[in-house]
Design a protein around this motif. Structure first.
Motif, PDB file in Angstrom:
ATOM      1  N   LEU A   1      10.975   1.092 -15.877  1.00  0.00           N
ATOM      2  CA  LEU A   1      11.660   0.243 -16.848  1.00  0.00           C
ATOM      3  C   LEU A   1      10.681  -0.633 -17.630  1.00  0.00           C
ATOM      4  N   GLY A   2       9.385  -0.480 -17.360  1.00  0.00           N
ATOM      5  CA  GLY A   2       8.383  -1.251 -18.081  1.00  0.00           C
ATOM      6  C   GLY A   2       8.093  -2.610 -17.484  1.00  0.00           C
ATOM      7  N   GLY A   3       8.514  -2.807 -16.209  1.00  0.00           N
ATOM      8  CA  GLY A   3       8.264  -4.088 -15.546  1.00  0.00           C
ATOM      9  C   GLY A   3       6.840  -4.214 -15.044  1.00  0.00           C
ATOM     10  N   LYS A   4       6.533  -5.383 -14.480  1.00  0.00           N
ATOM     11  CA  LYS A   4       5.186  -5.670 -14.013  1.00  0.00           C
ATOM     12  C   LYS A   4       5.134  -5.950 -12.519  1.00  0.00           C
ATOM     13  N   THR A   5       6.280  -5.836 -11.830  1.00  0.00           N
ATOM     14  CA  THR A   5       6.316  -6.109 -10.402  1.00  0.00           C
ATOM     15  C   THR A   5       6.135  -4.804  -9.634  1.00  0.00           C
TER      16      THR A   5
ATOM     17  N   GLY B   1      16.281   0.751 -23.934  1.00  0.00           N
ATOM     18  CA  GLY B   1      15.566   1.879 -24.507  1.00  0.00           C
ATOM     19  C   GLY B   1      16.189   2.373 -25.809  1.00  0.00           C
ATOM     20  N   ASP B   2      15.838   3.591 -26.177  1.00  0.00           N
ATOM     21  CA  ASP B   2      16.200   4.202 -27.459  1.00  0.00           C
ATOM     22  C   ASP B   2      17.517   4.961 -27.307  1.00  0.00           C
ATOM     23  N   PRO B   3      18.572   4.607 -28.078  1.00  0.00           N
ATOM     24  CA  PRO B   3      19.850   5.312 -27.962  1.00  0.00           C
ATOM     25  C   PRO B   3      19.718   6.817 -28.164  1.00  0.00           C
ATOM     26  N   ALA B   4      18.892   7.243 -29.109  1.00  0.00           N
ATOM     27  CA  ALA B   4      18.736   8.683 -29.355  1.00  0.00           C
ATOM     28  C   ALA B   4      18.111   9.366 -28.143  1.00  0.00           C
ATOM     29  N   LEU B   5      17.133   8.714 -27.526  1.00  0.00           N
ATOM     30  CA  LEU B   5      16.495   9.291 -26.350  1.00  0.00           C
ATOM     31  C   LEU B   5      17.448   9.303 -25.169  1.00  0.00           C
ATOM     32  N   ALA B   6      18.251   8.243 -25.048  1.00  0.00           N
ATOM     33  CA  ALA B   6      19.184   8.162 -23.925  1.00  0.00           C
ATOM     34  C   ALA B   6      20.200   9.296 -23.962  1.00  0.00           C
TER      35      ALA B   6
ATOM     36  N   GLY C   1       0.801  -1.221   0.000  1.00  0.00           N
ATOM     37  CA  GLY C   1       0.000   0.000   0.000  1.00  0.00           C
ATOM     38  C   GLY C   1       0.829   1.264   0.000  1.00  0.00           C
ATOM     39  N   LYS C   2       2.157   1.118   0.096  1.00  0.00           N
ATOM     40  CA  LYS C   2       3.069   2.262   0.059  1.00  0.00           C
ATOM     41  C   LYS C   2       4.040   2.088  -1.104  1.00  0.00           C
ATOM     42  N   ALA C   3       4.362   3.200  -1.749  1.00  0.00           N
ATOM     43  CA  ALA C   3       5.323   3.138  -2.862  1.00  0.00           C
ATOM     44  C   ALA C   3       6.699   2.754  -2.343  1.00  0.00           C
ATOM     45  N   HIS C   4       7.393   1.929  -3.105  1.00  0.00           N
ATOM     46  CA  HIS C   4       8.746   1.510  -2.738  1.00  0.00           C
ATOM     47  C   HIS C   4       9.690   1.798  -3.904  1.00  0.00           C
ATOM     48  N   PRO C   5      10.900   2.314  -3.624  1.00  0.00           N
ATOM     49  CA  PRO C   5      11.826   2.679  -4.703  1.00  0.00           C
ATOM     50  C   PRO C   5      12.090   1.561  -5.700  1.00  0.00           C
ATOM     51  N   ALA C   6      12.266   0.326  -5.216  1.00  0.00           N
ATOM     52  CA  ALA C   6      12.566  -0.774  -6.136  1.00  0.00           C
ATOM     53  C   ALA C   6      11.438  -0.982  -7.131  1.00  0.00           C
ATOM     54  N   ARG C   7      10.194  -0.834  -6.653  1.00  0.00           N
ATOM     55  CA  ARG C   7       9.057  -1.072  -7.534  1.00  0.00           C
ATOM     56  C   ARG C   7       8.787   0.126  -8.443  1.00  0.00           C
ATOM     57  N   LEU C   8       9.131   1.330  -7.992  1.00  0.00           N
ATOM     58  CA  LEU C   8       9.056   2.501  -8.868  1.00  0.00           C
ATOM     59  C   LEU C   8      10.004   2.322 -10.053  1.00  0.00           C
ATOM     60  N   TYR C   9      11.212   1.916  -9.755  1.00  0.00           N
ATOM     61  CA  TYR C   9      12.214   1.706 -10.797  1.00  0.00           C
ATOM     62  C   TYR C   9      11.733   0.649 -11.784  1.00  0.00           C
TER      63      TYR C   9
ATOM     64  N   ALA D   1      11.393  10.664 -16.218  1.00  0.00           N
ATOM     65  CA  ALA D   1      11.764   9.577 -15.305  1.00  0.00           C
ATOM     66  C   ALA D   1      12.005   8.252 -16.020  1.00  0.00           C
ATOM     67  N   ARG D   2      11.211   7.953 -17.036  1.00  0.00           N
ATOM     68  CA  ARG D   2      11.418   6.693 -17.757  1.00  0.00           C
ATOM     69  C   ARG D   2      12.788   6.686 -18.458  1.00  0.00           C
ATOM     70  N   ARG D   3      13.083   7.787 -19.150  1.00  0.00           N
ATOM     71  CA  ARG D   3      14.389   7.883 -19.803  1.00  0.00           C
ATOM     72  C   ARG D   3      15.506   7.789 -18.773  1.00  0.00           C
ATOM     73  N   ASP D   4      15.325   8.463 -17.636  1.00  0.00           N
ATOM     74  CA  ASP D   4      16.377   8.526 -16.640  1.00  0.00           C
ATOM     75  C   ASP D   4      16.628   7.162 -15.999  1.00  0.00           C
ATOM     76  N   ALA D   5      15.557   6.388 -15.773  1.00  0.00           N
ATOM     77  CA  ALA D   5      15.723   5.044 -15.222  1.00  0.00           C
ATOM     78  C   ALA D   5      16.505   4.173 -16.187  1.00  0.00           C
ATOM     79  N   ARG D   6      16.207   4.302 -17.467  1.00  0.00           N
ATOM     80  CA  ARG D   6      16.926   3.519 -18.471  1.00  0.00           C
ATOM     81  C   ARG D   6      18.377   3.976 -18.577  1.00  0.00           C
ATOM     82  N   ALA D   7      18.596   5.275 -18.433  1.00  0.00           N
ATOM     83  CA  ALA D   7      19.971   5.789 -18.456  1.00  0.00           C
ATOM     84  C   ALA D   7      20.765   5.231 -17.286  1.00  0.00           C
ATOM     85  N   SER D   8      20.116   5.107 -16.117  1.00  0.00           N
ATOM     86  CA  SER D   8      20.795   4.537 -14.962  1.00  0.00           C
ATOM     87  C   SER D   8      21.152   3.084 -15.202  1.00  0.00           C
ATOM     88  N   ARG D   9      20.239   2.358 -15.849  1.00  0.00           N
ATOM     89  CA  ARG D   9      20.515   0.955 -16.146  1.00  0.00           C
ATOM     90  C   ARG D   9      21.720   0.834 -17.077  1.00  0.00           C
ATOM     91  N   ASP D  10      21.781   1.697 -18.061  1.00  0.00           N
ATOM     92  CA  ASP D  10      22.910   1.660 -18.987  1.00  0.00           C
ATOM     93  C   ASP D  10      24.204   2.096 -18.313  1.00  0.00           C
TER      94      ASP D  10
END
Length: 284
Positions: free
Chosen positions: A32-36, A264-269, A20-28, A56-65
């Motif tokens: 990233l397009g996950g389902k958990t 994600g998209d290299p141009a967007l990253a 019932g509370k947002a958690h950083p791991a699940r936000l990330y 935020a979506r671009r930034d999460a993917r940038a962090s992954r890269d």
């Protein structure tokens, strides 16, 4: 292949999932397009997109890269052991997959305090036969428990270099807790160990109001508060370490050509400035 270490993992007590509370791991995971993730996570994520961090979506993917580039760099420097604090929901490629693709004997200890991460890590953090990947349920504000755990001591040799990764974690901790975590862990690690940090940057937002709005999103109704830092504050975490070129920079500007964009998209990253300070320091 010796798998006896798997039988020595400590039994895990029942815990409250706090869905019932947002958690950083699940936000990330959501970005990233996950389902958990759960309604509270999705609501907080959408509030971030409309309340200060529309990228935020671009930034999460940038962090992954950035993780992929940092792991690649460290393996190329001879590091074969890794401690990842705040690992999040497993999303391939994981740190151990990157490291073991270049050096199969690499060993990784993942830690997080979300029991949902634990459930997924047991299934998805599977190692190469030559190496090892284990998950340790732990609170980042309790580094002594992390260092004293049997899982860590069975997996990592702290007399040899370790790559310590703290990616999009420290801004979820009180500032003093984050600096204590870094000091405590780095004090225990051998010369040649690497510290990898990415940290939400208050001073990289187009206007200060956006940073304040983003932090306000997590003032209530989340398992963690959010507080960004300025470049000098993040630089202080690397005191006594030798910075790897290009130093502390926005996430998508740390050696962007070392490994092609994989998430994600290299141009967007490459577009714009990701509002997080990222860098690597080496203990000499």
């Amino acid at each position: 292949m010796d798998t006896s270490w798997m039988d020595r993992q400590p039994a895990q007590p029942a815990v409250e999932l706090e869905t019932g509370k947002a958690h950083p791991a699940r936000l990330y995971d959501y970005f990233l397009g996950g389902k958990t993730n759960y309604p509270a996570d999705r609501a907080a994520a959408e509030a971030m997109l409309t309340g200060g961090l529309p990228t935020a979506r671009r930034d999460a993917r940038a962090s992954r890269d950035f993780m992929i580039r940092a792991a690649t760099y460290m393996v190329d420097q001879g590091v074969r052991q890794f401690l990842d604090i705040g690992t999040g929901i497993p999303t391939s490629p994981n740190l151990h997959e990157v490291a073991q693709s270049r050096s199969p004997e690499s060993r990784v200890v993942y830690t997080d305090n979300d029991p949902i991460v634990l459930a997924h890590s047991r299934a998805l953090h599977t190692s190469s036969p030559e190496g090892r990947a284990v998950y340790l349920p732990a609170d980042a504000e309790d580094p002594d428990t992390i260092l004293g755990s049997e899982a860590l001591r069975d997996t990592l040799d702290l007399s040899r270099p370790v790559g310590l990764t703290l990616l999009l974690l420290l801004h979820w901790l009180p500032a003093d807790a984050g600096s204590r975590l870094v000091r405590r862990l780095m004090n225990e690690l051998a010369p040649g160990s690497h510290l990898v940090v990415s940290y939400l940057a208050r001073d990289l937002f187009d206007n200060e109001g956006d940073a304040a709005a983003l932090e306000g999103t997590f003032a209530n109704g989340s398992t963690n508060k959010l507080q960004g830092a300025t470049r000098p504050e993040v630089e202080a975490l690397f005191d006594g370490l030798e910075m790897v070129e290009p130093g502390l920079v926005p996430t998508n500007q740390w050696r962007p050509t070392l490994v092609p964009v994989q998430v994600g998209d290299p141009a967007l990253a490459a577009k714009g400035v990701v509002p997080a300070w990222s860098g690597i320091g080496v203990k000499r």
